[in-house]
Scaffold this motif. Structure first.
Motif, short mmCIF file in Angstrom:
data_model
loop_
_atom_site.label_atom_id
_atom_site.label_comp_id
_atom_site.label_asym_id
_atom_site.label_seq_id
_atom_site.Cartn_x
_atom_site.Cartn_y
_atom_site.Cartn_z
N ALA A 279 -7.33 -8.57 -5.32
CA ALA A 279 -6.64 -8.61 -4.08
C ALA A 279 -5.29 -8.38 -4.05
O ALA A 279 -4.61 -7.40 -3.56
N LYS A 280 -4.88 -9.27 -5.10
CA LYS A 280 -3.04 -9.50 -5.04
C LYS A 280 -2.69 -8.37 -5.56
O LYS A 280 -1.84 -7.77 -4.98
N HIS A 281 -3.41 -7.45 -6.58
CA HIS A 281 -3.15 -5.76 -7.07
C HIS A 281 -2.94 -5.67 -6.44
O HIS A 281 -1.36 -4.87 -5.82
N ARG A 282 -3.95 -5.38 -5.09
CA ARG A 282 -3.13 -3.74 -4.19
C ARG A 282 -2.24 -4.49 -3.47
O ARG A 282 -2.12 -3.78 -3.32
N LEU A 283 -2.32 -5.63 -2.86
CA LEU A 283 -1.59 -5.73 -1.63
C LEU A 283 -0.13 -5.40 -2.59
O LEU A 283 0.39 -5.14 -1.40
N ARG A 284 0.07 -6.28 -3.42
CA ARG A 284 1.46 -5.81 -4.59
C ARG A 284 1.86 -3.70 -4.57
O ARG A 284 2.39 -3.78 -4.09
N ALA A 285 0.77 -3.47 -4.89
CA ALA A 285 0.60 -2.11 -5.04
C ALA A 285 0.74 -1.04 -3.90
O ALA A 285 1.50 0.00 -4.18
N LEU B 116 -8.67 -0.04 -8.85
CA LEU B 116 -8.67 -1.36 -8.23
C LEU B 116 -8.75 -0.71 -6.42
O LEU B 116 -8.68 -0.97 -5.66
N LEU B 117 -7.46 1.11 -6.11
CA LEU B 117 -7.27 1.08 -5.60
C LEU B 117 -8.76 1.53 -4.35
O LEU B 117 -9.50 1.96 -3.42
N TRP B 118 -9.43 2.34 -5.44
CA TRP B 118 -10.59 2.95 -5.59
C TRP B 118 -11.66 2.00 -5.03
O TRP B 118 -12.83 2.19 -4.82
N GLY B 119 -11.17 0.65 -5.08
CA GLY B 119 -12.90 -0.72 -4.65
C GLY B 119 -13.22 -0.66 -5.43
O GLY B 119 -14.21 -1.63 -5.92
N LEU B 120 -12.58 -0.04 -7.13
CA LEU B 120 -14.05 -0.48 -7.97
C LEU B 120 -13.52 -1.64 -8.63
O LEU B 120 -12.18 -2.24 -8.94
N PRO B 121 -14.28 -2.36 -9.17
CA PRO B 121 -13.72 -3.69 -10.16
C PRO B 121 -13.44 -4.12 -11.47
O PRO B 121 -13.47 -2.71 -12.29
N LEU B 122 -12.64 -4.33 -11.97
CA LEU B 122 -12.17 -4.98 -13.24
C LEU B 122 -12.17 -5.82 -14.01
O LEU B 122 -11.56 -7.16 -13.67
N PRO B 123 -13.24 -6.93 -13.98
CA PRO B 123 -13.78 -8.21 -14.80
C PRO B 123 -13.51 -8.36 -15.57
O PRO B 123 -13.07 -8.00 -16.71
N GLN B 124 -12.60 -9.27 -15.68
CA GLN B 124 -11.54 -9.66 -17.15
C GLN B 124 -10.39 -8.72 -17.67
O GLN B 124 -10.01 -9.00 -19.08
N ALA B 125 -10.04 -8.44 -16.60
CA ALA B 125 -8.63 -7.53 -17.25
C ALA B 125 -7.48 -8.40 -16.50
O ALA B 125 -7.65 -8.72 -15.80
N PRO B 126 -6.62 -7.56 -17.68
CA PRO B 126 -5.22 -8.56 -17.16
C PRO B 126 -5.01 -7.59 -15.76
O PRO B 126 -4.85 -6.65 -15.86
N LEU B 127 -4.70 -8.24 -14.76
CA LEU B 127 -4.28 -7.88 -13.70
C LEU B 127 -2.15 -8.07 -12.82
O LEU B 127 -2.05 -7.72 -12.14
N ALA B 128 -1.72 -8.62 -13.85
CA ALA B 128 -0.19 -8.82 -13.19
C ALA B 128 0.72 -7.59 -13.47
O ALA B 128 1.41 -7.48 -12.30
N ARG B 129 0.41 -6.91 -14.30
CA ARG B 129 1.17 -5.66 -14.02
C ARG B 129 0.59 -3.95 -13.49
O ARG B 129 -1.14 -4.11 -13.08
N LEU B 130 1.40 -3.51 -12.21
CA LEU B 130 0.98 -2.87 -11.64
C LEU B 130 1.60 -1.58 -12.64
O LEU B 130 1.70 -1.07 -13.33
N THR C 140 7.34 -5.77 -13.70
CA THR C 140 6.15 -5.89 -13.40
C THR C 140 5.29 -4.79 -13.27
O THR C 140 4.02 -5.16 -12.51
N TYR C 141 5.95 -3.83 -13.64
CA TYR C 141 5.67 -2.35 -13.10
C TYR C 141 5.27 -1.66 -14.36
O TYR C 141 6.32 -1.34 -14.88
N SER C 142 4.60 -0.13 -14.52
CA SER C 142 4.97 0.79 -15.61
C SER C 142 4.89 1.78 -14.94
O SER C 142 4.00 2.20 -13.98
N VAL C 143 6.14 2.50 -15.11
CA VAL C 143 5.61 4.53 -14.80
C VAL C 143 5.56 4.81 -15.64
O VAL C 143 6.45 5.00 -16.73
N HIS C 144 4.70 5.60 -15.67
CA HIS C 144 3.56 6.71 -16.29
C HIS C 144 4.50 8.91 -16.45
O HIS C 144 4.25 8.90 -15.45
N THR D 68 -7.56 -1.75 -21.02
CA THR D 68 -8.20 -2.82 -20.31
C THR D 68 -9.27 -3.30 -21.39
O THR D 68 -9.43 -2.20 -22.63
N PRO D 69 -9.61 -4.36 -21.71
CA PRO D 69 -10.80 -4.87 -22.91
C PRO D 69 -11.65 -3.69 -22.30
O PRO D 69 -12.29 -3.21 -21.08
#
Length: 319
Positions: free
Chosen positions: A62-68, A88-102, A118-122, A152-153
């Protein structure tokens, strides 16, 4: 809080950009003051979120989506959500994944990839196809899932792909096409493995993670198995281990919370008693057990000791 800011945040997902702030009469100096007072948190240059909502969010996704949302609105035409952020914006789970980086990507084949604090641009993906989610540009689900699987793992990626298949957001054909598009991307083999392990029959992240633990332990498990008493279906269980005659359920406990929890627990016990009466061994696995594979093994073997021998090795009935 400034009245206009309060109204704006409540109606715009608790995020605001420098340009949006200017439209309601708040200049950069006022924004800096709001950050200093702890009213807003700066996500990136020109992007802010409401601090109380960010810190009050129970889960990292939820924090990730807010920042995104704040970051993407600060570059509405130049960037789209990609990789984990798009998942995450598609509403899918990513359990046990590090989510600090956008994660975002260029929407056009210009610019370079770069890594900020705090973020990466691809780079702009090929083909450059995007969809809209809540008025934000986002990678299509298949491309996002494959991209997330690169970073992610394995278990996190599989849980996300399981959910997308279960919800019919993607097809296996679309996933295969996304893998082909990423054929020359580093670490793509990990993404291929995650897609190969995915199973849309799993109905929750916990079931996905448990399925992988069982496979790593060497157990063959049939998801969403129908337990029958003769021709009558009496239960659909999370997993059946045919070699041992064991029914295994993932117990997230949330369904036992609240005012209806006692009734749900009683119903679950009655259901379980009927399954045991047919000779199956029954085991329950919790979130805590998933972090200890040996606890899962003990649960399975304990349940197997109570299963009737005639069930051992019985082939599951289709459907």
């Amino acid at each position: 809080m400034h009245p206009a800011l309060d109204t704006f945040l409540r109606t715009h997902h608790h995020a605001i950009t420098t340009a949006e702030a200017a439209s309601i009469g708040l200049n950069r100096e006022v924004l800096r003051g709001l950050v200093q007072r702890g009213v807003l948190t700066r996500v990136a240059r020109g992007a802010y979120v409401q601090t109380s909502v960010l810190t009050g969010a129970e889960h990292d996704d939820a924090k990730h989506r807010l920042r995104a949302r704040a970051l993407l609105r600060s570059r509405p035409e130049a960037w789209a959500a990609s990789h984990q952020t798009a998942v995450l914006l598609w509403g899918l789970p990513l359990p046990q994944a590090p989510l600090a980086r956008l994660h975002v990507c260029h929407t056009r084949p210009t610019g370079t990839s770069r890594r900020r604090e705090t973020y990466s641009v691809h780079l702009c993906p090929r083909p450059a196809k995007f969809r809209q989610v809540d008025s934000l540009l986002v990678q299509p689900p298949a491309a996002a899932l494959v991209g997330a699987a690169l970073h992610t793992p394995r278990a996190s990626a599989v849980a996300a792909i399981d959910a997308a298949l279960h919800l019919e957001l993607v097809t296996t054909t679309e996933l295969d096409r996304a893998l082909a598009d990423a054929a020359r991307v580093p670490r793509v083999e990990g993404a291929r493995l995650a897609v190969a392990l995915a199973d849309g029959r799993s109905e929750s992240p916990g079931e996905s993670l448990l399925r992988l633990v069982l496979a790593d332990l060497g157990f063959t498990a049939v998801p969403q198995y129908l337990v029958r008493d003769g021709e009558v279906v009496i239960a659909r269980v999370d997993f059946y281990l045919p070699a041992l005659g064991v029914v295994l359920e993932f117990d997230g406990r949330r369904k036992y919370a609240g005012g209806q929890g006692a009734r749900a627990l009683t119903s679950e016990k009655t259901r379980e008693d009927r399954i045991r009466a047919l000779g199956y061994g029954v085991g329950r696995v919790t979130w805590g057990d998933l972090r200890q594979p040996e606890a899962v093994r003990r649960c399975v073997l304990t349940a197997a000791r109570s299963a009737r021998p005639e069930l051992w090795g019985r082939r599951p009935v289709a459907g």
